[in-house]
Design an enzyme around this catalytic site. Structure first.
Site, PDB file in Angstrom:
ATOM      1  N   PHE A 116       0.834  -1.205   0.000  1.00 48.26           N
ATOM      2  CA  PHE A 116       0.000   0.000   0.000  1.00 48.26           C
ATOM      3  C   PHE A 116       0.871   1.259   0.000  1.00 48.26           C
ATOM      4  CE2 PHE A 116      -2.051   3.373   2.526  1.00 48.26           C
ATOM      5  CZ  PHE A 116      -3.145   3.639   1.723  1.00 48.26           C
ATOM      6  N   GLU A 117       1.969   1.221   0.745  1.00 48.29           N
ATOM      7  CA  GLU A 117       2.866   2.366   0.850  1.00 48.29           C
ATOM      8  C   GLU A 117       3.889   2.414  -0.284  1.00 48.29           C
ATOM      9  OE1 GLU A 117       4.434   2.443   4.849  1.00 48.29           O
ATOM     10  OE2 GLU A 117       2.515   3.156   5.657  1.00 48.29           O
ATOM     11  N   GLU A 133       4.237   1.968  15.858  1.00 49.57           N
ATOM     12  CA  GLU A 133       5.031   1.682  14.657  1.00 49.57           C
ATOM     13  C   GLU A 133       4.121   1.471  13.451  1.00 49.57           C
ATOM     14  OE1 GLU A 133       8.238   0.966  12.115  1.00 49.57           O
ATOM     15  OE2 GLU A 133       8.200   1.885  14.094  1.00 49.57           O
ATOM     16  N   VAL A 167      -5.076  -2.092   8.950  1.00 49.03           N
ATOM     17  CA  VAL A 167      -6.322  -2.823   8.773  1.00 49.03           C
ATOM     18  C   VAL A 167      -6.306  -3.312   7.337  1.00 49.03           C
ATOM     19  CG1 VAL A 167      -8.845  -2.707   8.707  1.00 49.03           C
ATOM     20  CG2 VAL A 167      -7.591  -1.494  10.503  1.00 49.03           C
ATOM     21  N   GLY A 186     -13.002   0.676   6.893  1.00 49.23           N
ATOM     22  CA  GLY A 186     -14.285   1.360   6.929  1.00 49.23           C
ATOM     23  C   GLY A 186     -15.300   0.726   7.863  1.00 49.23           C
ATOM     24  N   GLY A 225     -14.569   0.383  11.300  1.00 46.44           N
ATOM     25  CA  GLY A 225     -14.273   0.799  12.671  1.00 46.44           C
ATOM     26  C   GLY A 225     -13.159   0.032  13.353  1.00 46.44           C
ATOM     27  N   GLY A 231      -9.853   0.158  12.776  1.00 49.89           N
ATOM     28  CA  GLY A 231      -8.744   1.056  13.096  1.00 49.89           C
ATOM     29  C   GLY A 231      -9.030   1.835  14.363  1.00 49.89           C
ATOM     30  N   ASN A 257      -1.115  10.034   2.621  1.00 50.14           N
ATOM     31  CA  ASN A 257      -2.152   9.111   3.094  1.00 50.14           C
ATOM     32  C   ASN A 257      -3.266   9.910   3.782  1.00 50.14           C
ATOM     33  OD1 ASN A 257      -3.699   7.035   4.089  1.00 50.14           O
ATOM     34  ND2 ASN A 257      -1.977   5.881   4.950  1.00 50.14           N
ATOM     35  N   TYR A 271      -6.473  10.499  12.179  1.00 45.02           N
ATOM     36  CA  TYR A 271      -5.739  10.983  13.347  1.00 45.02           C
ATOM     37  C   TYR A 271      -6.221  12.367  13.790  1.00 45.02           C
ATOM     38  CZ  TYR A 271      -2.668   7.051  12.344  1.00 45.02           C
ATOM     39  OH  TYR A 271      -2.176   5.797  12.112  1.00 45.02           O
TER      40      TYR A 271
END
Length: 151
Positions: A26-27, A85, A89, A95, A97, A99, A126, A133
């Site tokens: 993903f990253e 770190e 999910v 989507g 909940g 996380g 992201n 956050y």
């Protein structure tokens, strides 16, 4: 789907590594995951663990669908802080909940341990993570530059 948030155990490590590889993909950095399973296991469950984790488990299948891996960081200005770190999910389960459940569970751990706060990093592109956050009132710092050395 029924799920639980629980402390990770050593037998979770294979599935945890799968989630870590999913995050790296993903990253856009799948080649960056170089830790070996035995080192990962020993680092979390050996004689001197350096990390701890919570996992989200689908109780119907036993599959891990989320992970929050953390360790203790010491700040000379603030004292002990929980360092998050990775908060992962699995894409298929986002989507719902999970996380938030993992993050809230980490906040409880940090407060029970008497830590003076929690810190983590997020990639600047992201947006879903940054918005997540911000809902907690997190301060996003653009002042510090990340530095590292690889050996």
């Amino acid at each position: 789907m029924a799920q639980i948030i629980r402390e990770a155990v050593k037998t979770d490590c294979v599935q945890m590594m799968e989630l870590i590889r999913e995050l790296a993909l993903f990253e856009k950095a799948p080649e960056e995951v170089s830790v070996e399973l035995s080192h990962f296991e020993d680092s979390g469950f050996g004689d001197h663990p350096v990390w701890w984790a919570l996992v989200a488990e689908d109780t119907n299948s036993g599959k891990l669908i989320g992970l929050a891996l953390y360790y203790i960081r010491y700040s000379t200005w603030k004292g002990q802080r929980l360092y998050l770190e990775d908060l992962i999910v699995s894409e298929k389960y986002r989507g719902r909940g999970l996380g938030k459940q993992l993050f809230d569970a980490l906040l409880i751990i940090a407060k029970k341990q008497g830590f003076r706060g929690m810190v983590w990093q997020a990639l600047d592109w992201n947006e879903p993570a940054l918005e997540f956050y911000k809902k907690y009132g997190a301060r996003l710092d653009s002042e510090w530059v990340n530095c590292s050395l690889d050996f």
